[in-house]
Design an enzyme around this catalytic site. Structure first.
Site, PDB file in Angstrom:
ATOM      1  CB  THR A 260       4.689  -4.560   1.714  1.00 49.94           C
ATOM      2  OG1 THR A 260       4.007  -5.391   2.653  1.00 49.94           O
ATOM      3  CG2 THR A 260       3.785  -3.441   1.274  1.00 49.94           C
TER       4      THR A 260
ATOM      5  N   GLY B  78      -0.049  -1.599   8.908  1.00 46.24           N
ATOM      6  CA  GLY B  78       0.432  -1.894  10.250  1.00 46.24           C
ATOM      7  C   GLY B  78       1.926  -1.679  10.415  1.00 46.24           C
ATOM      8  CB  SER B  79       4.814  -2.139   8.255  1.00 45.95           C
ATOM      9  OG  SER B  79       4.781  -3.520   8.494  1.00 45.95           O
TER      10      SER B  79
ATOM     11  CB  SER C 147       5.115  -9.773   5.105  1.00 40.66           C
ATOM     12  OG  SER C 147       5.107  -8.660   4.217  1.00 40.66           O
TER      13      SER C 147
ATOM     14  CG  HIS D 113     -10.390  25.660   9.978  1.00 41.00           C
ATOM     15  ND1 HIS D 113     -10.530  27.025  10.152  1.00 41.00           N
ATOM     16  CD2 HIS D 113      -9.754  25.201  11.077  1.00 41.00           C
ATOM     17  CE1 HIS D 113      -9.969  27.380  11.301  1.00 41.00           C
ATOM     18  NE2 HIS D 113      -9.490  26.288  11.890  1.00 41.00           N
TER      19      HIS D 113
ATOM     20  CE  LYS E 117      -0.188  -6.794   1.636  1.00 43.44           C
ATOM     21  NZ  LYS E 117       0.464  -6.974   2.929  1.00 43.44           N
TER      22      LYS E 117
ATOM     23  CB  SER F 179       7.852  -4.620   4.956  1.00 40.71           C
ATOM     24  OG  SER F 179       6.951  -5.647   4.564  1.00 40.71           O
TER      25      SER F 179
ATOM     26  CD  GLU G  24      -5.389  -3.826   8.665  1.00 36.91           C
ATOM     27  OE1 GLU G  24      -4.874  -4.961   8.643  1.00 36.91           O
ATOM     28  OE2 GLU G  24      -4.702  -2.782   8.698  1.00 36.91           O
TER      29      GLU G  24
HETATM   30  C1  F6R Z   1      -2.198  -6.682   8.438  1.00 35.57           C
HETATM   31  C2  F6R Z   1      -1.885  -5.273   8.397  1.00 35.57           C
HETATM   32  C3  F6R Z   1      -1.626  -4.620   7.059  1.00 35.57           C
HETATM   33  C4  F6R Z   1      -0.146  -4.773   6.657  1.00 35.57           C
HETATM   34  C5  F6R Z   1       0.126  -4.098   5.321  1.00 35.57           C
HETATM   35  C6  F6R Z   1       1.595  -4.117   4.921  1.00 35.57           C
HETATM   36  O1  F6R Z   1      -2.248  -7.097   9.794  1.00 35.57           O
HETATM   37  O2  F6R Z   1      -1.869  -4.661   9.407  1.00 35.57           O
HETATM   38  O3  F6R Z   1      -1.978  -3.257   7.187  1.00 35.57           O
HETATM   39  O4  F6R Z   1       0.674  -4.216   7.644  1.00 35.57           O
HETATM   40  O5  F6R Z   1      -0.616  -4.736   4.316  1.00 35.57           O
HETATM   41  O6  F6R Z   1       2.156  -5.393   5.046  1.00 35.57           O
HETATM   42  P1  F6R Z   1       3.526  -5.571   5.836  1.00 35.57           P
HETATM   43  O7  F6R Z   1       3.280  -5.040   7.212  1.00 35.57           O
HETATM   44  O8  F6R Z   1       3.806  -7.021   5.833  1.00 35.57           O
HETATM   45  O9  F6R Z   1       4.540  -4.771   5.081  1.00 35.57           O
END
Ligand code: F6R
Length: 364
Positions: free
Chosen positions: A110, A63-64, A107, A260, A354, A105, A244
């Site tokens: 990551t 998502g980031s 959070s 192709h 994680k 990121s 997700e």
């Molecule tokens: C969870 C999501 C995941 C996170 C990914 C990376 O909603 O979308 O795809 O984005 O695990 O974590 P972040 O975004 O915290 O770096």
């Protein structure tokens, strides 16, 4: 338990399943556009120099990272420097002092992003961290690297506006991009109208294309096709959101490349193909030959698959059009989650992975 008979017009039922408020976050996406437009960026105090920049890299995951792809597709035909998206621990060899690197990121924890951030720092790249905090914010602050702080408390994938718009506004600030404000505003307006008139939970299924499409995708394998240079990023986003939010498999590809190779694989096994539903994302900017290819391809696969649904983008500018497709996909994935009787918010498998990785290393 099959909830196929779950009534998607049962709004209370939809909200009851949705512990993390994914529907609320979708309703607020138009507001994210507005807020992100006015959010302060650190460039007043710490000017970035554009003269030496020859490449832009967005490094992040999931998502980031998707905001990086929106930026890449949006700017490809209109900006003199390329945007490359990096989803890995390392960085491409070319990254150096003349590269602008956005380490994104939500959070801030990551591990792949933290690793590529360190690598960019070692190579002397012009670095910017985009995060709510975590180890990324700490690492950036400790060495004087600017941090764009985005609002916390959301699932990263629901913060797509907060994570993307600062990137575009930074390119505007550097003089690489002409007028982000007008485009962001249009995107916000298009999304607001879509939420109110067609996609939101309050719009009944017979008028709601996302609820209808969720029904078609229920019990099927979703294959999402976009086009290189326009809707590819929306196809990728649809896939990720179905994974997700609905906890279901989905696959994506792009025209013309899929003509192709992938197109040949629609004969066997017939029993599985009968359960494939293909979604074709269409946009006025698709190359005329690609539009022709889409028509012919539909004829080729028609009898083999469960069905084909076309979804058309809305809005004038490319940014609004991309976001309109993303929005339809996001809503579809949340309604699909409801049909499967699953909570769209938690991504326990990612959290588990994680945690397991965290037992053997610093990041997550
Ligand atoms: C969870 C999501 C995941 C996170 C990914 C990376 O909603 O979308 O795809 O984005 O695990 O974590 P972040 O975004 O915290 O770096």
């Amino acid at each position: 338990m099959s909830l196929y008979n779950f009534d998607l017009d049962n709004i209370d039922g939809l909200y009851r399943l949705d512990s993390a408020g994914m529907l609320k976050m979708l309703a607020e996406l138009p507001t994210q556009c507005r807020q992100a437009q006015n959010a302060p960026l650190p460039w007043e105090e710490r000017p970035l120099a554009a003269e030496s920049i020859t490449h832009v890299v967005v490094t992040g995951l999931g998502g980031s990272a998707i905001g990086g792809d929106i930026l890449r597709v949006l700017t490809a035909g209109r900006m003199p420097v390329p945007v490359i998206v990096n989803r890995d621990y390392g960085l491409p060899h070319f990254v150096g002092p003349d590269t602008l690197v956005f380490a994104v990121s939500y959070s801030g924890n990551t591990e792949e992003t933290l690793s590529s951030f360190e690598e960019a720092r070692r190579r002397g790249a012009a670095l910017v961290a985009v995060t709510t905090g975590g180890a990324l914010a700490k690492a950036a602050q400790s060495c004087g690297i600017p941090v764009i702080t985005v609002p916390g408390g959301l699932a990263p994938r629901a913060a797509v506006g907060y994570l993307f718009f600062p990137l575009l506004r930074t390119l505007e600030h550097l003089g690489f991009w002409p007028d982000a404000a007008a485009e962001i505003e249009e995107a916000g307006e298009v999304l607001k109208a879509m939420h109110e008139k067609s996609l939101g939970p309050h719009v009944p299924q017979d008028k709601n294309p996302a609820k209808q499409l969720a029904r078609r995708l229920y019990g099927r394998l979703a294959v999402i096709w976009g086009s290189s240079g326009t809707t590819e990023v929306a196809a990728q986003r649809w896939k990720g959101q179905i994974n997700e939010n609905a906890k279901a498999p989905a696959y994506w590809n792009v025209f013309p490349e899929l003509n192709h190779n992938e197109i040949v694989g629609f004969r066997f096994p017939a029993s599985i193909l009968k359960n494939v539903h293909v979604v074709v994302l269409r946009d006025e900017g698709d190359h005329p030959r690609v539009q022709k290819r889409m028509e012919i391809t539909a004829k080729v696969i028609d009898g083999a698959v469960d069905g084909i649904t076309e979804v058309h983008s809305q809005g004038k500018g490319l940014l609004a059009r991309i976001f309109s497709l993303i929005y339809t996909g996001d809503y579809t994935s949340v309604y699909l989650a409801a049909l499967y009787g699953t909570d769209p918010g938690p991504v326990e498998v990612i959290d588990y992975l994680k945690r397991e990785l965290g037992k053997n290393g610093a990041g997550s």
